[in-house]
Design an enzyme around this catalytic site. Structure first.
Site, PDB file in Angstrom:
ATOM      1  N   ASP A 165       0.911  -1.358  -0.024  1.00 15.95           N
ATOM      2  CA  ASP A 165      -0.195  -0.246   0.220  1.00 15.95           C
ATOM      3  C   ASP A 165       0.383   1.373   0.235  1.00 15.95           C
ATOM      4  OD1 ASP A 165      -2.310   1.538   0.268  1.00 15.95           O
ATOM      5  OD2 ASP A 165      -2.440   1.396   2.345  1.00 15.95           O
ATOM      6  N   LEU A 166       1.747   1.364  -0.647  1.00 16.92           N
ATOM      7  CA  LEU A 166       2.690   2.239  -1.326  1.00 16.92           C
ATOM      8  C   LEU A 166       2.221   3.705  -1.352  1.00 16.92           C
ATOM      9  CD1 LEU A 166       5.187   3.684  -0.469  1.00 16.92           C
ATOM     10  CD2 LEU A 166       6.096   2.555  -2.525  1.00 16.92           C
TER      11      LEU A 166
END
Length: 176
Positions: A165-166
């Protein structure tokens, strides 16, 4: 990028079904905070769920209790099936730290297992920082910060770490 940094072995503290692994420089305050909520106060930070804070002789430590997001949260609000998420995050964080990835100091993790269900919390040293989105909203000179972010992400990938979930709210920009 910073050089690889040594990180001491964490101290294991058990109370009933709760287990904590704590950086030795922050024990016993963080162990008590993780296991019994001793000395904690609201950290007044935004995010999923409540962030807590505890003061230690080495600085302020933030504690994030694990909460699920999305549709899964309707059923498993704070639980992970077959997955000791706090321990896994501590192991990955230690690997990042030792690999020289720029990151906050990992301080500890706590979990409680009940059958196949794990619940827990994670602790890091608080640093003066803001997320990348907030920083870019206030900054004229984004290029040096974005270049630094690119180097940090490259360091993560070289260390074999891929963040699922960058995004701009998950990257912190420290002051200085």
């Amino acid at each position: 990028m910073s050089e690889a940094r040594p990180l001491p072995e964490f101290v294991r503290v058990t109370r009933g079904r709760r287990v904590a692994l704590v950086h030795p420089d922050f024990a016993p305050q963080v162990a008590d905070a993780l296991l019994d909520s001793t000395g904690v106060r609201p950290a007044n930070l935004q995010g999923r769920g409540e962030m807590l804070s505890v003061d230690t002789p080495r600085g302020e430590v933030l504690i994030r209790k694990y909460l699920r997001g999305g549709m899964v949260a309707r059923v498993l609000r704070d639980a992970y099936l077959f997955d000791n998420r706090p321990l896994k995050e501590l192991q990955i964080h230690q690997h990042a730290w030792r690999s020289g990835v720029p990151t906050v100091t990992p301080v500890g993790a706590m979990w409680e297992q009940s059958g196949v269900v794990y619940r827990g919390a994670y602790a890091t040293l608080r640093v003066p920082a803001e997320d990348l989105l907030a920083h870019l909203g206030k900054s004229d000179g984004a290029s040096p910060v974005l270049a630094s972010c690119g180097r940090a992400i490259r360091a993560m990938h070289r260390a074999g770490i891929y963040h699922a979930d960058l995004q701009v709210k998950n990257i912190l920009v420290s002051r200085g």
